[in-house]
Design a protein around this motif. Structure first.
Motif, PDB file in Angstrom:
ATOM      1  N   ALA A 200      -2.892 -32.132  58.352  1.00  0.00           N
ATOM      2  CA  ALA A 200      -3.862 -31.544  57.440  1.00  0.00           C
ATOM      3  C   ALA A 200      -4.164 -32.532  56.329  1.00  0.00           C
ATOM      4  O   ALA A 200      -3.327 -33.364  55.965  1.00  0.00           O
ATOM      5  CB  ALA A 200      -3.323 -30.250  56.842  1.00  0.00           C
ATOM      6  N   ARG A 201      -5.368 -32.438  55.812  1.00  0.00           N
ATOM      7  CA  ARG A 201      -5.758 -33.185  54.611  1.00  0.00           C
ATOM      8  C   ARG A 201      -5.443 -32.267  53.434  1.00  0.00           C
ATOM      9  O   ARG A 201      -5.977 -31.165  53.330  1.00  0.00           O
ATOM     10  CB  ARG A 201      -7.234 -33.548  54.665  1.00  0.00           C
ATOM     11  N   VAL A 202      -4.547 -32.726  52.575  1.00  0.00           N
ATOM     12  CA  VAL A 202      -4.030 -31.907  51.477  1.00  0.00           C
ATOM     13  C   VAL A 202      -4.523 -32.475  50.156  1.00  0.00           C
ATOM     14  O   VAL A 202      -4.356 -33.663  49.884  1.00  0.00           O
ATOM     15  CB  VAL A 202      -2.481 -31.892  51.504  1.00  0.00           C
ATOM     16  N   THR A 203      -5.127 -31.624  49.344  1.00  0.00           N
ATOM     17  CA  THR A 203      -5.546 -32.001  47.999  1.00  0.00           C
ATOM     18  C   THR A 203      -4.761 -31.139  47.027  1.00  0.00           C
ATOM     19  O   THR A 203      -4.935 -29.915  46.986  1.00  0.00           O
ATOM     20  CB  THR A 203      -7.055 -31.807  47.808  1.00  0.00           C
ATOM     21  N   ALA A 204      -3.857 -31.780  46.283  1.00  0.00           N
ATOM     22  CA  ALA A 204      -2.941 -31.025  45.427  1.00  0.00           C
ATOM     23  C   ALA A 204      -2.449 -31.919  44.290  1.00  0.00           C
ATOM     24  O   ALA A 204      -2.520 -33.147  44.377  1.00  0.00           O
ATOM     25  CB  ALA A 204      -1.758 -30.527  46.256  1.00  0.00           C
ATOM     26  N   PRO A 205      -1.903 -31.303  43.230  1.00  0.00           N
ATOM     27  CA  PRO A 205      -1.398 -32.089  42.104  1.00  0.00           C
ATOM     28  C   PRO A 205      -0.013 -32.680  42.373  1.00  0.00           C
ATOM     29  O   PRO A 205       0.776 -32.130  43.133  1.00  0.00           O
ATOM     30  CB  PRO A 205      -1.342 -31.070  40.966  1.00  0.00           C
ATOM     31  N   THR A 206       0.234 -33.812  41.714  1.00  0.00           N
ATOM     32  CA  THR A 206       1.562 -34.421  41.727  1.00  0.00           C
ATOM     33  C   THR A 206       2.285 -34.018  40.441  1.00  0.00           C
ATOM     34  O   THR A 206       1.681 -33.484  39.510  1.00  0.00           O
ATOM     35  CB  THR A 206       1.480 -35.952  41.779  1.00  0.00           C
ATOM     36  N   TYR A 207       3.572 -34.323  40.382  1.00  0.00           N
ATOM     37  CA  TYR A 207       4.326 -34.032  39.161  1.00  0.00           C
ATOM     38  C   TYR A 207       3.850 -34.876  37.982  1.00  0.00           C
ATOM     39  O   TYR A 207       4.075 -34.503  36.829  1.00  0.00           O
ATOM     40  CB  TYR A 207       5.829 -34.211  39.402  1.00  0.00           C
ATOM     41  N   ALA A 208       3.175 -36.000  38.252  1.00  0.00           N
ATOM     42  CA  ALA A 208       2.618 -36.821  37.172  1.00  0.00           C
ATOM     43  C   ALA A 208       1.341 -36.205  36.591  1.00  0.00           C
ATOM     44  O   ALA A 208       0.847 -36.658  35.565  1.00  0.00           O
ATOM     45  CB  ALA A 208       2.331 -38.227  37.672  1.00  0.00           C
ATOM     46  N   GLY A 209       0.792 -35.184  37.272  1.00  0.00           N
ATOM     47  CA  GLY A 209      -0.419 -34.533  36.786  1.00  0.00           C
ATOM     48  C   GLY A 209      -1.695 -34.998  37.451  1.00  0.00           C
ATOM     49  O   GLY A 209      -2.774 -34.497  37.148  1.00  0.00           O
ATOM     50  N   ASP A 210      -1.598 -35.964  38.350  1.00  0.00           N
ATOM     51  CA  ASP A 210      -2.765 -36.438  39.089  1.00  0.00           C
ATOM     52  C   ASP A 210      -3.034 -35.510  40.276  1.00  0.00           C
ATOM     53  O   ASP A 210      -2.107 -34.927  40.830  1.00  0.00           O
ATOM     54  CB  ASP A 210      -2.528 -37.850  39.632  1.00  0.00           C
ATOM     55  N   THR A 211      -4.296 -35.406  40.668  1.00  0.00           N
ATOM     56  CA  THR A 211      -4.637 -34.707  41.903  1.00  0.00           C
ATOM     57  C   THR A 211      -4.891 -35.759  42.963  1.00  0.00           C
ATOM     58  O   THR A 211      -5.671 -36.688  42.741  1.00  0.00           O
ATOM     59  CB  THR A 211      -5.875 -33.813  41.712  1.00  0.00           C
TER      60      THR A 211
END
Length: 84
Positions: free
Chosen positions: A32-43
């Protein structure tokens, strides 16, 4: 810098979300292509394996050079199935 008690950075890892209800593990991962935030705050948008599901959530497997394999529960809406 975001690090765990071992000093390993988790800034690039996807934020995992709590979930309730039953889980089902896939015998074969699905891409799957996943678009989500990282713990650093970036998407970020990544092509990942989906390894399990729960109500409204999917478990994705992210490979990170510092962390190794990271599994995160993300909302179903964050994932677009990839067909090959």
């Amino acid at each position: 810098m975001l690090t765990d008690k071992r000093g390993v950075s988790y800034a690039r890892l996807l934020v995992t979300h709590p979930h309730t209800g039953p889980q089902a593990v896939y015998d074969t991962p699905r891409r799957a292509r996943v678009t989500a935030p990282t713990y650093a705050g970036d998407t970020v948008t990544l092509d990942l394996d989906v390894t399990a599901r729960a109500p409204g959530m999917l478990c994705v497997e992210q490979h990170d050079p510092d962390w190794g394999i990271w599994r995160a529960w993300v909302p179903v809406e964050a994932c677009e199935p990839l067909r090959y």
